[in-house]
Design a protein around this motif. Structure first.
Motif, short mmCIF file in Angstrom:
data_model
loop_
_atom_site.label_atom_id
_atom_site.label_comp_id
_atom_site.label_asym_id
_atom_site.label_seq_id
_atom_site.Cartn_x
_atom_site.Cartn_y
_atom_site.Cartn_z
N LEU A 88 17.44 123.77 -2.24
CA LEU A 88 17.57 123.37 -0.96
C LEU A 88 16.98 121.84 -0.88
N PRO A 89 17.58 121.09 0.22
CA PRO A 89 16.65 119.96 0.29
C PRO A 89 15.47 119.89 1.05
N LYS A 90 14.33 119.01 0.33
CA LYS A 90 13.05 119.00 1.13
C LYS A 90 12.90 117.65 1.42
N LEU A 91 12.52 117.41 2.95
CA LEU A 91 12.16 116.26 3.31
C LEU A 91 10.94 115.80 3.03
N VAL A 92 10.97 114.26 3.03
CA VAL A 92 9.56 113.79 2.89
C VAL A 92 8.64 113.84 3.85
#
Length: 778
Positions: free
Chosen positions: A547-551
């Motif tokens: 799953l993409p993790k946002l900064v």
């Protein structure tokens, strides 16, 4: 008995003396070692420019030929001489010896084809330095006087070596006081050169005689050589001038009884000294600039003479009559040839063309020095032990027993010292050590001897790797990459269960199979000294692309910012897809429009790794902040500055952060002051600017002093009378400031000048109004 007669004439043996001094050539390894340079080449180009070449049948060229030379510690072997003609032909007429034993080669140039012609003479040379010590006997001038004239001719005084001058004699006597052997004296003189004469090409470079060098304290190599030869000859020690070349730029290290150091020797023409030692019946080369009684393999001696100005000039005139015409010249020393009375200029480049690197930097020491009465420990000859060592390993080093030493001082590469009672040192190579030099010297109650040295190359254990890579991978990914820095060590990996892979010095590539399991990836480095620490990273194996993790889940944009917000992922993995403003964008990052106030922008992102299922979607938002309130600075009546703001702030004075950072500050400098305020989102706003000038303190006008006394000169006396019977103090001073007399009172005070010399005097009068000074002339 007859077999030994000629040997006895040249070699003085210490048969009747109890004293014999060892002259050692000290260096990093065993003193019996031999270092031979790579062979190198030298090239002399002698080009003649002569318009009347058609009238010349032949030209006779005479030059100094490089020959083999063998000394105690130095050997020069000429492997090959090559002569290449330019616009002419040649043949070698013959060879002969000059007055000093140098080889002169005569070449006839003929078949001249053009006005410019000449020869290129090249040599292939092998230079060798052997560390061969020898024993030197106490100096006895009568032994020198019994030697043949081929040696004693190098005792003459010349216009360049004024060995009979009183100043030269006085210095030589001073430097040789308490010396016993010739080696003592040579070292003392060269040490004095090094400490008192500086190399300088710009100052009096054309004045290099011994006396001028002594006066100017500057010299070129020939100046150092002239002075050294003059000092030695004044004592009755044969010394000769050697001219040649230094084949490359080199740095010569040296050591002596009181210290060590080094000197740079540039490539090109050079001069040095050869000293005759009756104890071994041989000439020993000496570098007069470097405190080094030796020359390196990079030195090429060409000729030796009594003095630099005594070089043989080889010239002849071309006859003006019809017939064979010849001219000879000396390519190394002359820039002209002669045709009748006409001087013809020619071009003679003589710079050596070489490709050579020194094999090792050498260091030379010698026992005792001139202070033989002190009985210092003898020179430490060499250190036995490993010079390539491992961090944390225990090493044992040993030095041969040093005569006269009661203990041994070892200096480790980090400068720390250890004292041992015997010749053995056991030491653990700590990490604080760096590549450097291990030294040991003998110690006794009189001091320390000369140290032996061994360079140490310390191989450290491998450092911990910095391991980077994804903390989540997906099943089916054929090339999950993990990175380390290249430290020169060999990496050893522990990978996840159910995976396989390959690695290089900086990267691990994993194949994540369907049976792969979560776990820990570990790596450590190894080298010849052992294994380094382990670095690790926890990795989770997922059934689909991570799953993409946002900064920033909620990206905040400052109200005053004009730059478009940039959205980034913490864990980019495979191909990244952004859903924004009705579009699907395939790119690493996302730039959005600046949102309206109180109206956030939303977007979605997912990623897909080849071989894995697509990830779930992550939602993010971009907000814009409120407009910040500008801080206000006020100048208060007490000359302080006050800031009003709801944010954190920093004071600045002329763009430099101010030392005082309180709400109210009290500057003492003239400057432009402002405040930069920052909110919780790191958005900034600047205050108004105030030009501040600190107030000027009230000044009290000085009170003018008035004299409350009378002071007159009556005859030869000075009379001072205070007003209102006030008590005053009067002091009479000489013109140099010396106190002559002091009197105190409230009535007439008198000073008599009757017995004092005629000059200027001062009277200092101290009253309630202040201190006054009166001037009188007798």
């Amino acid at each position: 008995m007859k077999y030994y007669i000629s040997l006895f004439v040249y070699v003085y043996l210490c048969v009747f003396s109890a004293y014999s001094q060892s002259v050692q050539y000290q260096h990093y390894f065993n003193p019996t070692s031999q270092f031979e340079s790579d062979t190198f080449s030298m090239q002399f180009a002698c080009d003649l420019s002569y318009p009347q070449f058609a009238d010349i049948d032949s030209v006779v060229v005479t030059h100094y030929k490089l020959v083999n030379r063998n000394y105690v510690s130095f050997n020069q072997t000429i492997l090959q001489q090559t002569i290449v003609p330019n616009n002419c032909a040649y043949y070698i007429l013959g060879e002969s010896l000059d007055t000093y034993g140098n080889t002169l080669q005569t070449i006839v140039v003929h078949g001249i084809q053009q006005a410019t012609f000449g020869l290129t003479i090249s040599y292939q040379i092998a230079g060798k330095t052997t560390f061969q010590g020898f024993n030197d006997c106490p100096f006895d001038v009568s032994v020198i006087q019994s030697l043949p004239s081929s040696i004693t001719q190098y005792l003459q005084a010349t216009n360049q070596m004024q060995s009979e001058h009183p100043e030269i004699i006085a210095l030589a006597q001073q430097l040789s006081a308490n010396c016993v052997t010739i080696a003592d004296i040579v070292e003392s003189i060269v040490k004095w050169n090094n400490e008192n004469v500086s190399y300088d090409f710009t100052f009096n470079h054309d004045v290099q005689d011994a006396l001028s060098v002594l006066h100017n304290k500057t010299a070129l190599c020939e100046g150092y050589t002239n002075l050294t030869c003059a000092l030695l000859r004044s004592l009755g020690i044969p010394a000769r001038f050697v001219s040649g070349f230094a084949i490359n730029d080199q740095f010569i290290r040296y050591s002596y009884a009181k210290g060590s150091g080094g000197v740079s020797q540039a490539e090109g023409g050079h001069a040095w000294v050869e000293v005759y030692y009756p104890s071994i019946g041989a000439w020993v080369p000496t570098e007069p600039q470097a405190l080094a009684n030796f020359i390196t393999p990079a030195y090429v001696p060409v000729k030796n003479t009594i003095s630099y100005s005594d070089n043989i000039q080889v010239r002849s005139q071309i006859p003006t009559i019809t017939g064979t015409k010849s001219a000879s010249f000396k390519g190394a020393d002359s820039d002209t040839i002669y045709y009748g009375t006409q001087v013809l200029t020619l071009t003679e480049p003589i710079d050596p063309h070489v490709q050579y690197e020194p094999l090792l930097t050498l260091e030379v020491g010698r026992a005792h020095g001139c202070n033989t009465a002190s009985v210092l420990p003898d020179v430490a000859q060499y250190i036995q032990g490993n010079y390539v060592v491992c961090e944390s390993a225990v090493q044992t080093y040993k030095v041969p027993k040093i005569p006269g030493a009661t203990s041994y001082e070892w200096i480790l590469p980090n400068g720390s010292k250890q004292i041992t009672a015997d010749t053995i040192l056991n030491v653990t190579m700590e990490k604080v050590f760096d590549d450097g030099v291990l030294q040991v010297q003998g110690v006794n109650s009189q001091g320390k001897g000369i140290a032996a040295q061994l360079p140490l190359w310390i191989t450290l254990l491998p450092q911990a790797y910095t391991l980077t890579g994804p903390d989540e991978v997906c099943k089916g990914h054929a090339n999950a990459e993990f990175f380390i820095q290249n430290t020169g060590a060999t990496p050893h990996w522990t990978i996840l269960p159910g995976t396989s892979g390959t690695y290089t010095a900086t990267k691990l590539s994993l194949i994540i199979s369907q049976t792969a399991q979560s776990g820990t990836i570990e790596v450590y480095g190894s080298n010849s000294c052992g294994n380094g620490p382990t670095s690790s990273i926890q990795v989770a194996v997922k059934d689909k692309t991570p799953l993409p993790k946002l900064v920033d889940d909620s990206l905040h944009v400052c109200f005053a910012d004009d730059q478009l917000p940039l959205v980034q992922l913490q864990n980019p993995y495979g191909t990244i897809y952004w859903l924004y403003d009705g579009q699907e964008l395939q790119q690493q990052t996302l730039s959005t429009e600046k949102p309206a106030l109180n109206t956030p922008i939303s977007f979605k992102v997912y990623q897909h790794q080849v071989g894995c299922s697509q990830s779930d979607t992550t939602i993010g938002y971009v907000y814009v902040g409120q407009e910040l309130q500008e801080p206000v600075i006020t100048l208060l009546t007490d000359s302080t500055l006050h800031v009003s703001t709801i944010y954190s702030y920093v004071w600045f004075a002329n763009t430099v952060e101010f030392l005082q950072q309180t709400q109210t500050i009290q500057p003492t400098q003239e400057a432009e002051f402002y405040v930069l305020a920052t909110d919780e989102h790191q958005c900034t706003v600047r205050s108004n600017t105030i030009e501040f000038t600190p107030p000027v303190p009230n000044q009290i006008a000085p009170v003018k002093q008035t004299k409350d006394y009378t002071c007159t000169k009556v005859g030869s006396s000075i009379h001072i009378t205070p007003a209102n019977n006030e008590s005053i103090t009067c002091t009479l001073y000489s013109i140099t400031g010396e106190i002559i007399e002091t009197k105190k009172g409230s009535s007439l005070i008198q000073f008599s000048l009757y017995t004092l010399p005629k000059t200027i005097y001062f009277v200092e009068i101290g009253t309630e109004q202040g201190v006054f000074v009166e001037r009188f002339v007798k």
